[in-house]
Design an enzyme around this catalytic site. Structure first.
Site, PDB file in Angstrom:
ATOM      1  N   GLY A  35       0.847  -1.210   0.000  1.00 54.95           N
ATOM      2  CA  GLY A  35       0.000   0.000   0.000  1.00 54.95           C
ATOM      3  C   GLY A  35       0.873   1.247   0.000  1.00 54.95           C
ATOM      4  N   HIS A  36       1.831   1.289   0.922  1.00 49.53           N
ATOM      5  CA  HIS A  36       2.764   2.423   0.959  1.00 49.53           C
ATOM      6  C   HIS A  36       3.543   2.511  -0.352  1.00 49.53           C
ATOM      7  CE1 HIS A  36       2.670   1.281   5.404  1.00 49.53           C
ATOM      8  NE2 HIS A  36       2.268   2.527   5.445  1.00 49.53           N
TER       9      HIS A  36
ATOM     10  N   GLN B 172      -0.972  11.292  17.413  1.00 51.01           N
ATOM     11  CA  GLN B 172      -2.199  10.773  16.808  1.00 51.01           C
ATOM     12  C   GLN B 172      -2.702   9.489  17.471  1.00 51.01           C
ATOM     13  OE1 GLN B 172      -0.201  10.422  12.872  1.00 51.01           O
ATOM     14  NE2 GLN B 172      -1.433   8.587  12.612  1.00 51.01           N
TER      15      GLN B 172
ATOM     16  N   GLY C 184      -3.340   7.510   1.065  1.00 46.76           N
ATOM     17  CA  GLY C 184      -4.116   6.360   0.615  1.00 46.76           C
ATOM     18  C   GLY C 184      -5.605   6.494   0.916  1.00 46.76           C
TER      19      GLY C 184
ATOM     20  N   LYS D 203      -7.313   4.115   1.678  1.00 42.26           N
ATOM     21  CA  LYS D 203      -7.533   3.221   2.834  1.00 42.26           C
ATOM     22  C   LYS D 203      -7.961   4.013   4.073  1.00 42.26           C
ATOM     23  CE  LYS D 203      -6.606  -0.095   5.971  1.00 42.26           C
ATOM     24  NZ  LYS D 203      -6.156   0.635   7.091  1.00 42.26           N
TER      25      LYS D 203
END
Ligand code: AMP
Length: 284
Positions: free
Chosen positions: A36-37, A61, A147, A149
Site C-alpha cells: 500500500g505504501h 495521533q 491512501g 484506505k
C-alpha cells in the site's frame, strides 16, 4: 538514498533541489511499509524529481490507551524497500525533534473530524493534521501522496491544505488489498492466524453494501443492518458502519435513486485486539 534524522538537514537537501527547479514529492508514513505504501511511493517517483518518504510513528495521533508502544517498527526493511523503489530521502526524525520541550501548536480541522473514526479517536485527527502540516513545512513538497484506505484522513488533509493555502497537490491513491480482499495495513501484523482468516469479512461486508446499493436498495439503515449481521460473526466489536457523502462525511439516510453522486461506505471493527478500518466508494 539518504536516511535523514535532522529537520534542518532535510530542509537543506530538499531546498537545494528546489532551487535547481526540481519538484519534490512527499509520502508521509508511520513505517512498517507494505505494498500500500509502495503504491504511493511509486506514484511519487513517477511524478517528481525528488522523493522523500517520512517514517514517523507520531505519538500525537495515538490516544492514551492505544497502540503507540506496540506499533510495529522495522527501519532496516523499510529502508531496503525505499531504496529499491528509488526513494531519494527517508526522513526519520526523533519524537523530541518533532515535538521539543515547549511544543504548543496544533492544527485542527473542524466538522470533518467529528464522526466516523473521529468519534472513537477524539484527538487522532488533530495529531495527524499537526504532524502532516509540520512535514509539509519541513519538506515544502509540490505534491504529497495519501491512501484511500484512510478515507477520512485523506479528506481531512485535503481540506487542511486547501483551507491553509498550502499550495500542495494532494494525491489520493486506491486501497491496495491482499488477494483475499483484506486491505493492507501495518496493523495486520497483530492478527493471529484465526483472526487473519476472519479479517477479509470486513471487505466482504463492504462488497455486500455495494451489491445492495447497485441492486436498488435505498434504505441505508437496512443496508447497514445486513452488513452488521455479516460482521458480527467475526468482529469482537463494531465501532461504526457508516454510509456517508464523501464530500462532507455526513450520514446518508436515504439514497436518492439515479443520483450522480458517490457514497462512501466505511467501517471500523475490532477483530480480537486489532482495530481494522476499511471503506469503498459506491456510485449511488
Ligand atoms: P500509515 O503508515 O498507516 O500511516 O500509512 C501511510 C500512508 O499510506 C497513508 O496515506 C495511508 O492511507 C496509506 N496506506 C496505508 N495502507 C494502504 C493501503 N492498503 N493501500 C493504499 N494506501 C495505504
Amino acid at each position: 538514498m539518504k536516511i535523514i534524522r535532522s529537520i534542518s538537514t532535510l530542509k537543506n537537501e530538499l531546498g537545494r533541489g528546489k532551487k535547481k527547479g526540481r519538484s519534490v514529492g512527499l509520502v508521509p508514513t508511520m513505517g512498517y511499509l507494505h505494498e500500500g505504501h509502495l503504491s504511493l511511493i511509486r506514484r511519487a517517483r513517477k511524478e517528481n524529481d525528488l522523493v522523500a518518504v517520512s517514517i514517523f510513528v507520531n505519538p500525537a495521533q495515538f490516544g492514551p490507551n492505544e497502540d503507540y508502544k506496540e506499533y510495529p517498527r522495522d527501519l532496516r526493511n523499510d529502508a531496503a524497500l525505499c531504496k529499491r523503489a528509488g526513494v531519494d530521502f527517508i526522513f526519520y526524525p526523533a519524537v523530541k525533534a518533532m515535538y521539543p520541550n515547549g511544543y504548543s501548536t496544533y492544527v485542527k480541522v473542524e466538522g470533518l473530524t467529528g464522526n466516523l473514526c473521529g468519534k472513537f479517536r477524539p484527538s487522532h485527527f488533530c495529531g495527524v493534521t499537526t504532524v502532516v502540516a509540520k512535514l509539509f513545512n519541513i519538506a515544502k513538497p509540490d505534491a504529497a501522496y495519501f491512501g484511500q484506505k484512510d478515507a477520512q484522513q485523506a479528506i481531512v488533509i485535503k481540506r487542511m491544505a486547501e483551507d491553509l493555502d498550502m499550495g500542495i497537490t494532494i494525491n489520493i491513491m486506491p486501497t491496495v488489498r491482499e488477494k483475499d480482499g483484506l486491505a493492507m495495513s501495518s496493523r495486520n501484523a497483530y492478527l493471529s492466524p484465526d483472526e487473519r482468516r476472519a479479517a477479509p469479512t470486513v471487505y466482504r461486508a463492504l462488497q455486500l453494501a455495494r451489491d445492495l446499493i447497485k441492486s436498488g436498495n435505498r434504505d441505508t439503515a437496512k443496508i447497514k443492518s445486513e452488513m452488521k449481521k455479516m460482521l458480527s460473526v467475526v468482529a469482537a466489536k463494531i465501532d461504526y458502519i457508516s454510509i456517508v457523502n464523501p464530500e462532507d462525511l455526513k450520514e446518508v439516510k436515504k439514497i436518492k435513486g439515479g443520483a450522480k453522486g458517490k457514497l462512501l461506505v466505511a467501517v471500523a471493527v475490532w477483530i480480537g485486539e486489532t482495530r481494522l478500518i476499511d471503506n469503498i466508494e459506491v456510485k449511488a
